[in-house]
Design a protein around this motif. Structure first.
Motif, mmCIF file in Angstrom:
data_model
loop_
_atom_site.group_PDB
_atom_site.id
_atom_site.type_symbol
_atom_site.label_atom_id
_atom_site.label_comp_id
_atom_site.label_asym_id
_atom_site.label_seq_id
_atom_site.Cartn_x
_atom_site.Cartn_y
_atom_site.Cartn_z
ATOM 1 N N ALA A 190 -43.064 4.337 26.498
ATOM 2 C CA ALA A 190 -42.256 3.876 27.628
ATOM 3 C C ALA A 190 -41.319 4.979 28.113
ATOM 4 C CB ALA A 190 -41.456 2.639 27.213
ATOM 5 N N HIS A 191 -40.654 5.646 27.177
ATOM 6 C CA HIS A 191 -39.684 6.678 27.558
ATOM 7 C C HIS A 191 -40.340 7.834 28.307
ATOM 8 C CE1 HIS A 191 -36.497 9.676 27.269
ATOM 9 N NE2 HIS A 191 -37.366 10.495 26.703
ATOM 10 N N PHE A 192 -41.485 8.291 27.842
ATOM 11 C CA PHE A 192 -42.104 9.485 28.425
ATOM 12 C C PHE A 192 -43.039 9.167 29.595
ATOM 13 C CE2 PHE A 192 -41.068 11.174 24.158
ATOM 14 C CZ PHE A 192 -40.355 12.293 24.559
ATOM 15 N N TRP A 193 -43.370 7.888 29.796
ATOM 16 C CA TRP A 193 -44.352 7.566 30.826
ATOM 17 C C TRP A 193 -43.765 6.755 31.985
ATOM 18 C CZ3 TRP A 193 -48.957 3.658 30.166
ATOM 19 C CH2 TRP A 193 -49.735 3.689 31.339
ATOM 20 N N PHE A 194 -43.369 5.516 31.735
ATOM 21 C CA PHE A 194 -43.027 4.649 32.872
ATOM 22 C C PHE A 194 -41.568 4.191 32.899
ATOM 23 C CE2 PHE A 194 -44.618 1.886 29.476
ATOM 24 C CZ PHE A 194 -43.629 0.914 29.403
ATOM 25 N N LEU A 195 -40.743 4.615 31.919
ATOM 26 C CA LEU A 195 -39.341 4.184 31.896
ATOM 27 C C LEU A 195 -38.475 5.382 31.525
ATOM 28 C CD1 LEU A 195 -37.606 1.682 32.347
ATOM 29 C CD2 LEU A 195 -37.952 1.054 29.962
ATOM 30 N N ARG A 196 -38.508 6.398 32.390
ATOM 31 C CA ARG A 196 -37.804 7.642 32.096
ATOM 32 C C ARG A 196 -36.294 7.469 32.063
ATOM 33 N NH1 ARG A 196 -41.015 12.161 32.601
ATOM 34 N NH2 ARG A 196 -39.267 13.123 31.496
ATOM 35 N N SER A 197 -35.783 6.393 32.665
ATOM 36 C CA SER A 197 -34.336 6.168 32.656
ATOM 37 C C SER A 197 -33.833 5.701 31.295
ATOM 38 C CB SER A 197 -33.958 5.122 33.717
ATOM 39 O OG SER A 197 -34.528 3.860 33.405
ATOM 40 N N LEU A 198 -34.725 5.323 30.400
ATOM 41 C CA LEU A 198 -34.338 4.868 29.068
ATOM 42 C C LEU A 198 -34.121 6.078 28.162
ATOM 43 C CD1 LEU A 198 -34.011 2.513 27.021
ATOM 44 C CD2 LEU A 198 -36.462 2.747 26.552
ATOM 45 N N PRO A 199 -32.890 6.303 27.687
ATOM 46 C CA PRO A 199 -32.647 7.453 26.797
ATOM 47 C C PRO A 199 -33.509 7.374 25.546
ATOM 48 C CG PRO A 199 -30.571 6.529 27.590
ATOM 49 C CD PRO A 199 -31.654 5.569 27.993
ATOM 50 N N LEU A 200 -33.892 8.531 25.044
ATOM 51 C CA LEU A 200 -34.788 8.580 23.888
ATOM 52 C C LEU A 200 -34.159 7.902 22.669
ATOM 53 C CD1 LEU A 200 -37.379 9.539 22.545
ATOM 54 C CD2 LEU A 200 -36.278 11.751 22.131
ATOM 55 N N VAL A 201 -32.885 8.182 22.425
ATOM 56 C CA VAL A 201 -32.211 7.566 21.272
ATOM 57 C C VAL A 201 -32.206 6.052 21.414
ATOM 58 C CG1 VAL A 201 -30.026 7.347 20.048
ATOM 59 C CG2 VAL A 201 -30.805 9.597 20.810
ATOM 60 N N ASP A 202 -31.940 5.557 22.620
ATOM 61 C CA ASP A 202 -31.934 4.109 22.850
ATOM 62 C C ASP A 202 -33.326 3.524 22.651
ATOM 63 O OD1 ASP A 202 -29.394 4.784 23.564
ATOM 64 O OD2 ASP A 202 -29.407 3.776 25.499
ATOM 65 N N ALA A 203 -34.336 4.246 23.090
ATOM 66 C CA ALA A 203 -35.712 3.770 22.934
ATOM 67 C C ALA A 203 -36.060 3.619 21.453
ATOM 68 C CB ALA A 203 -36.678 4.736 23.609
ATOM 69 N N LEU A 204 -35.678 4.600 20.655
ATOM 70 C CA LEU A 204 -35.975 4.541 19.214
ATOM 71 C C LEU A 204 -35.198 3.415 18.542
ATOM 72 C CD1 LEU A 204 -36.005 8.369 18.378
ATOM 73 C CD2 LEU A 204 -37.962 6.839 18.700
ATOM 74 N N ALA A 205 -33.937 3.249 18.936
ATOM 75 C CA ALA A 205 -33.131 2.172 18.355
ATOM 76 C C ALA A 205 -33.709 0.808 18.710
ATOM 77 C CB ALA A 205 -31.685 2.287 18.832
ATOM 78 N N LEU A 206 -34.119 0.649 19.969
ATOM 79 C CA LEU A 206 -34.735 -0.612 20.382
ATOM 80 C C LEU A 206 -36.008 -0.877 19.594
ATOM 81 C CD1 LEU A 206 -34.443 -0.879 24.281
ATOM 82 C CD2 LEU A 206 -33.733 -2.584 22.599
ATOM 83 N N ALA A 207 -36.790 0.167 19.387
ATOM 84 C CA ALA A 207 -38.047 -0.003 18.649
ATOM 85 C C ALA A 207 -37.787 -0.505 17.240
ATOM 86 C CB ALA A 207 -38.804 1.321 18.613
ATOM 87 N N ILE A 208 -36.799 0.071 16.570
ATOM 88 C CA ILE A 208 -36.526 -0.314 15.190
ATOM 89 C C ILE A 208 -35.924 -1.717 15.114
ATOM 90 C CG2 ILE A 208 -35.128 0.242 13.164
ATOM 91 C CD1 ILE A 208 -35.438 3.214 13.983
ATOM 92 N N VAL A 209 -34.923 -1.980 15.969
ATOM 93 C CA VAL A 209 -34.243 -3.281 15.917
ATOM 94 C C VAL A 209 -35.149 -4.397 16.441
ATOM 95 C CG1 VAL A 209 -32.291 -4.625 16.761
ATOM 96 C CG2 VAL A 209 -31.969 -2.234 16.091
#
Length: 266
Positions: A190-209
């Motif tokens: 999502a971060h690298f393809w269709f949701l570039r506005s999502l910070p990488l750290v936030d993306a990883l945190a969302l994935a884990i939680v």
């Protein structure tokens, strides 16, 4: 059958999500909520059609309230406080077997919030997420479905230790870890393809939680089914069982993703 169902459903869902109006997506969510509630109350109120219909109506009412008054804390608090009393009144009118009456009150309180609130988060995510609203919905779906896929394959080929045998005998610790890894892959996609506005750290945190708690949501629905001695919540989705069988984790990942959008965006 599962693959064919996904190939047909995915383009239709994405078209409505990205090209349709927010109310159109909300209407689809309402239909899914009604079916999911019917499946849930068919378990908890198997011999009472009137109570099942009332549970579906309460679920749609919860969805309607959070859609219409999502910005009003007073309305949401009123919903939370009034629902238990409505559930008690329904059970008093439809008393049935006294031994299960208290459990039916709890089910009539929990069910509408669980289904209507969980799926309602997807409707709000589409509407309140701005230009990225549809993409955040897709992110919530990826976190759920990637986790489910990763858990399946990791458990199938690497699974050794049971995760929670009393609730779901086939789930393993290795499968859970594989599901978490795939959730991270979904967030990176999502971060690298269709949701570039999502910070990488936030993306990883969302994935884990969200990915981890989504697996807990899957276990929770398995708990419902095992306690009632059934394999699938329904059969409306070819090859996939019922609506609840498909959205058990999504109810959680969608809610957490919506809360992230709500609290992180100005």
């Amino acid at each position: 059958m599962r693959v064919l169902t996904a190939l047909v459903a995915a383009p239709l869902l994405l078209s409505l999500l990205y090209l349709g109006p927010s109310w159109g997506w909300a209407a689809l969510v309402a239909v899914a909520s009604a079916i999911g509630a019917l499946e849930l109350f068919a378990m908890t109120h198997a011999d009472d059609r009137v109570a099942r219909a009332t549970g579906v109506a309460l679920t749609l009412a919860v969805l309607g309230v959070i859609w219409r008054f999502s910005g009003s804390p007073g309305a949401l608090l009123a919903l939370i406080f009034l629902l238990p009393f409505v559930a008690m009144l329904v059970t008093l009118v439809r008393l049935g077997e006294m031994r299960t009456a208290a459990l039916r009150v709890l089910a009539m309180t929990f069910g509408p919030l669980y289904v209507g609130g969980g799926l309602g988060a997807l409707a709000l995510l589409r509407r309140d997420g701005g230009a990225d609203g549809p993409s955040f919905v897709v992110l919530a779906m990826l976190l759920s479905w990637f986790s489910d896929t990763g858990a399946y394959f990791a458990g199938r080929f690497l699974g050794r230790r049971k995760l929670y045998e009393a609730v779901s005998p086939k789930k393993t610790v290795e499968g859970a870890l594989g599901g978490l890894l795939f959730a991270v892959i979904g967030a990176l996609l999502a971060h690298f393809w269709f949701l570039r506005s999502l910070p990488l750290v936030d993306a990883l945190a969302l994935a884990i939680v969200a990915g981890g708690l989504g697996q807990a949501g899957d276990l929770g629905e398995s708990l419902f089914k095992r306690s009632f001695g059934i394999k699938d919540s329904g059969g409306i989705v070819p090859g996939h069982g019922g609506i609840l069988d498909r959205v058990d984790a999504l109810l959680v990942t969608g809610t957490i993703t919506y809360l992230y959008v709500l609290w992180s965006r100005p």
